[in-house]
Design a protein around this motif. Sequence first.
Motif, PDB file in Angstrom:
ATOM      1  N   SER A  95       1.315   3.825  -3.228  1.00  0.00           N
ATOM      2  CA  SER A  95       0.567   5.138  -2.837  1.00  0.00           C
ATOM      3  C   SER A  95       1.895   6.163  -3.413  1.00  0.00           C
ATOM      4  O   SER A  95       1.552   7.300  -3.798  1.00  0.00           O
ATOM      5  CB  SER A  95       0.404   5.228  -1.390  1.00  0.00           C
ATOM      6  OG  SER A  95      -0.772   4.593  -1.013  1.00  0.00           O
ATOM      7  N   TYR A 150       0.856  -1.272   0.119  1.00  0.00           N
ATOM      8  CA  TYR A 150      -0.231   0.029   0.100  1.00  0.00           C
ATOM      9  C   TYR A 150       1.018   1.243  -0.018  1.00  0.00           C
ATOM     10  O   TYR A 150       0.629   2.235  -0.789  1.00  0.00           O
ATOM     11  CB  TYR A 150      -1.091  -0.053   1.283  1.00  0.00           C
ATOM     12  CG  TYR A 150      -2.037  -1.175   0.923  1.00  0.00           C
ATOM     13  CD1 TYR A 150      -3.268  -0.697   0.386  1.00  0.00           C
ATOM     14  CD2 TYR A 150      -2.187  -2.222   1.635  1.00  0.00           C
ATOM     15  CE1 TYR A 150      -4.359  -1.674  -0.051  1.00  0.00           C
ATOM     16  CE2 TYR A 150      -3.009  -3.172   1.751  1.00  0.00           C
ATOM     17  CZ  TYR A 150      -4.077  -2.760   0.858  1.00  0.00           C
ATOM     18  OH  TYR A 150      -5.232  -3.898   0.588  1.00  0.00           O
ATOM     19  N   LEU A 162      -7.131   0.447  -4.631  1.00  0.00           N
ATOM     20  CA  LEU A 162      -6.089   0.893  -4.830  1.00  0.00           C
ATOM     21  C   LEU A 162      -5.450   1.007  -6.234  1.00  0.00           C
ATOM     22  O   LEU A 162      -5.042   1.754  -7.012  1.00  0.00           O
ATOM     23  CB  LEU A 162      -5.011   0.434  -3.835  1.00  0.00           C
ATOM     24  CG  LEU A 162      -3.380   0.872  -3.751  1.00  0.00           C
ATOM     25  CD1 LEU A 162      -3.592   2.345  -3.550  1.00  0.00           C
ATOM     26  CD2 LEU A 162      -2.471   0.046  -2.959  1.00  0.00           C
ATOM     27  N   GLU A 191      -7.106  -3.655  -2.114  1.00  0.00           N
ATOM     28  CA  GLU A 191      -6.373  -3.802  -3.115  1.00  0.00           C
ATOM     29  C   GLU A 191      -6.736  -3.299  -4.553  1.00  0.00           C
ATOM     30  O   GLU A 191      -6.371  -2.515  -5.352  1.00  0.00           O
ATOM     31  CB  GLU A 191      -6.002  -5.272  -3.264  1.00  0.00           C
ATOM     32  CG  GLU A 191      -4.878  -5.380  -2.146  1.00  0.00           C
ATOM     33  CD  GLU A 191      -4.551  -7.133  -2.317  1.00  0.00           C
ATOM     34  OE1 GLU A 191      -3.480  -7.382  -1.611  1.00  0.00           O
ATOM     35  OE2 GLU A 191      -5.225  -7.785  -2.984  1.00  0.00           O
TER      36      GLU A 191
END
Length: 238
Positions: A93, A89, A152, A149
């Motif tokens: 990001s 993550y 994202l 997930e």
Amino acid sequence: MVIQRILIGILIILAVLFLGFQIYGLEATASGMRVLILVFLTVLYFYRVKEKRLYFLSFLIAFTFAEILSFISWQTPVVPRNQFDFPYYIGNSLYIIAYSLLILQMVSSMNLVEVVKKYPFHILILIVLDVFCVVVVTNTAMDKLSYHEYNLEFIYNSVIMVLLTVSLINYIDKEDKKAINLLIGCIFIFFSEVIQLAYFYVSAINLLNVICSLFLIVAFLFFYLQSLRDYEPQEAHI
């Protein structure tokens, strides 16, 4: 000039080694090479470019940190599926932030009101295509992703499509060498990301990973080339 040539020579050697490690499937070592490539490219940018662009420099730094985190993750145990994967993550990001900074670099050079007035049809069509591509591409991995997930990945793919769209509008608006270098770099980033998605979630064929890495190197080559230029005055296109 000598230092510049040394840095370029080091980058060429690192790129060849990086692709070589990828060909032989040495992912952890190749990840380390990617970090070194980004570090030396950032140093070359610092040394070579006098008028540095804040957003582009921030893009290089954010991307480098993402690559460092990726390299560290190769040295640590794999996170079980039932546990929260912090490196996944945080790393993604950072990539999203990096690409967003590159988008801001291009947007900051545009007169957005004038651009929207000049190309409303282009922008509308590109937005429709962006939404379609993001949904289709992200859904190819839907069965292998958790809810968070998937979200994202959806955001990640959206940013990639926005990057490609903005670079295309930027080129249509300016039509100079800096803009075309940015556009070509973003096109290679787009294909690199699509191929990487296919490698991760469709078929783990090593050739896909090699092509993905090659496209990434070419993309950063064009990003560096554009950093050496300024936009040409709009009057030059009349």
